[in-house]
Write a protein that holds these residues in place. Structure first.
Motif, PDB file in Angstrom:
ATOM      1  N   ASN A   1       4.792  -1.445  -0.660  1.00  0.00           N
ATOM      2  CA  ASN A   1       5.548  -0.187  -0.804  1.00  0.00           C
ATOM      3  C   ASN A   1       5.443   0.442  -2.192  1.00  0.00           C
ATOM      4  OD1 ASN A   1       6.485  -0.084   1.879  1.00  0.00           O
ATOM      5  ND2 ASN A   1       7.995  -1.657   1.383  1.00  0.00           N
ATOM      6  N   GLU A   2       4.504  -0.020  -3.010  1.00  0.00           N
ATOM      7  CA  GLU A   2       4.296   0.598  -4.324  1.00  0.00           C
ATOM      8  C   GLU A   2       3.486   1.876  -4.128  1.00  0.00           C
ATOM      9  OE1 GLU A   2       1.727  -0.197  -8.397  1.00  0.00           O
ATOM     10  OE2 GLU A   2       2.139  -1.871  -7.059  1.00  0.00           O
ATOM     11  N   PRO A   3       4.003   3.034  -4.570  1.00  0.00           N
ATOM     12  CA  PRO A   3       3.238   4.271  -4.399  1.00  0.00           C
ATOM     13  C   PRO A   3       1.992   4.268  -5.285  1.00  0.00           C
ATOM     14  CG  PRO A   3       5.330   4.690  -5.514  1.00  0.00           C
ATOM     15  CD  PRO A   3       5.289   3.234  -5.195  1.00  0.00           C
ATOM     16  N   VAL A   4       0.904   4.772  -4.731  1.00  0.00           N
ATOM     17  CA  VAL A   4      -0.348   4.859  -5.473  1.00  0.00           C
ATOM     18  C   VAL A   4      -0.970   6.236  -5.201  1.00  0.00           C
ATOM     19  CG1 VAL A   4      -1.649   3.691  -3.643  1.00  0.00           C
ATOM     20  CG2 VAL A   4      -2.587   3.756  -5.925  1.00  0.00           C
TER      21      VAL A   4
ATOM     22  N   ARG B   1      -6.190  -0.410  -7.166  1.00  0.00           N
ATOM     23  CA  ARG B   1      -6.068   0.742  -8.065  1.00  0.00           C
ATOM     24  C   ARG B   1      -7.321   0.780  -8.937  1.00  0.00           C
ATOM     25  NH1 ARG B   1      -1.409   3.192  -9.517  1.00  0.00           N
ATOM     26  NH2 ARG B   1       0.479   2.633  -8.411  1.00  0.00           N
TER      27      ARG B   1
ATOM     28  N   GLN C   1       1.249   3.103   0.415  1.00  0.00           N
ATOM     29  CA  GLN C   1       2.055   4.305   0.255  1.00  0.00           C
ATOM     30  C   GLN C   1       1.303   5.238  -0.685  1.00  0.00           C
ATOM     31  OE1 GLN C   1       4.804   4.945   2.008  1.00  0.00           O
ATOM     32  NE2 GLN C   1       4.554   2.933   2.984  1.00  0.00           N
TER      33      GLN C   1
ATOM     34  N   THR D   1       0.422   8.728  -2.575  1.00  0.00           N
ATOM     35  CA  THR D   1       1.095   9.931  -3.101  1.00  0.00           C
ATOM     36  C   THR D   1       0.033  10.993  -3.351  1.00  0.00           C
ATOM     37  OG1 THR D   1       0.923   9.219  -5.407  1.00  0.00           O
ATOM     38  CG2 THR D   1       2.900   8.539  -4.201  1.00  0.00           C
TER      39      THR D   1
ATOM     40  N   PRO E   1      -2.257  -2.572  -5.059  1.00  0.00           N
ATOM     41  CA  PRO E   1      -0.874  -2.116  -5.173  1.00  0.00           C
ATOM     42  C   PRO E   1       0.060  -3.084  -4.458  1.00  0.00           C
ATOM     43  CG  PRO E   1      -2.212  -0.555  -3.900  1.00  0.00           C
ATOM     44  CD  PRO E   1      -3.084  -1.686  -4.304  1.00  0.00           C
ATOM     45  N   GLY E   2       1.264  -3.242  -4.979  1.00  0.00           N
ATOM     46  CA  GLY E   2       2.252  -4.115  -4.351  1.00  0.00           C
ATOM     47  C   GLY E   2       2.801  -3.495  -3.079  1.00  0.00           C
TER      48      GLY E   2
END
Length: 193
Positions: A59-62, A49, A190, A192, A56-57
């Motif tokens: 499945n963490e959305p970014v 990020r 993931q 966005t 990002p972790g």
């Protein structure tokens, strides 16, 4: 007698070859004014990020505009001194893995760098298509221009978001002018809008 003869030949022939010296710390790598270079031996593609600098972790959305893709070169550093005019021994020096100030880069010319995704990004960029035209080089603020005569490790961000939120996995293909090709992938992210 044969062993002594072979040992004598080896001791006489050794000065005609090169001397390789190994160093573990740069300040102990006493190579004086010898030009120091690196050779590319591999690479990784890190996804972080921009706002936090952390990856990002799972499945963490970014948001795509917050994503930073960093091509990181794996290198071997060395110095080489040709036969001095007043001497007779050339020398190659293996130096520490992290180049200190004074390294002159590499003699391996860059041919191309291509970033792709395993998944469709938008209508103009289906799965496997080059995404280079969607990327900005963070260092220059300019569109990503991967051709040149020197290798470099670009840090990139997207100019636009994907058509749909969802999984993306990026892959870099790094080709040197010597014909060597290195590839690396990011983890599945993931993204966005």
């Amino acid at each position: 007698m044969t062993r002594k003869l072979l040992l004598g030949i080896l001791l006489v022939a050794l000065p005609a070859g090169s001397v390789v010296l190994s160093c573990t710390k740069d300040d102990e790598c006493s190579i004086g004014d010898v030009a120091r270079y690196y050779t590319v031996t591999g690479l990784t593609l890190a996804a972080n990020r921009q706002t936090t600098g952390a990856p990002p972790g799972p499945n963490e959305p970014v948001p795509a505009t917050d994503l930073l893709l960093a091509v990181q070169l794996q290198t071997t550093c060395y110095g080489f001194q040709p036969v001095p005019s007043d001497g007779w021994l050339p020398a190659a020096y293996a130096c520490p893995p992290t180049p200190a100030p004074g390294y002159m880069g590499t003699k391996q010319p860059l041919d191309s760098v291509v970033i792709r995704s395993r998944f469709a990004y938008d209508a103009g960029h289906p799965a496997g298509a080059s995404l280079n035209d969607l990327l900005l080089d963070i260092e220059t603020g300019q569109e990503f221009s991967p051709r040149g005569n020197q290798t470099y490790a670009p840090r990139l961000r997207f100019k636009t978001s994907p058509a749909q939120a969802g999984a993306q996995q990026f892959r870099v293909r790094y080709r040197l002018g010597t014909g060597e090709v290195y590839t690396a992938e990011s983890s599945v992210l993931q993204l966005t809008r």
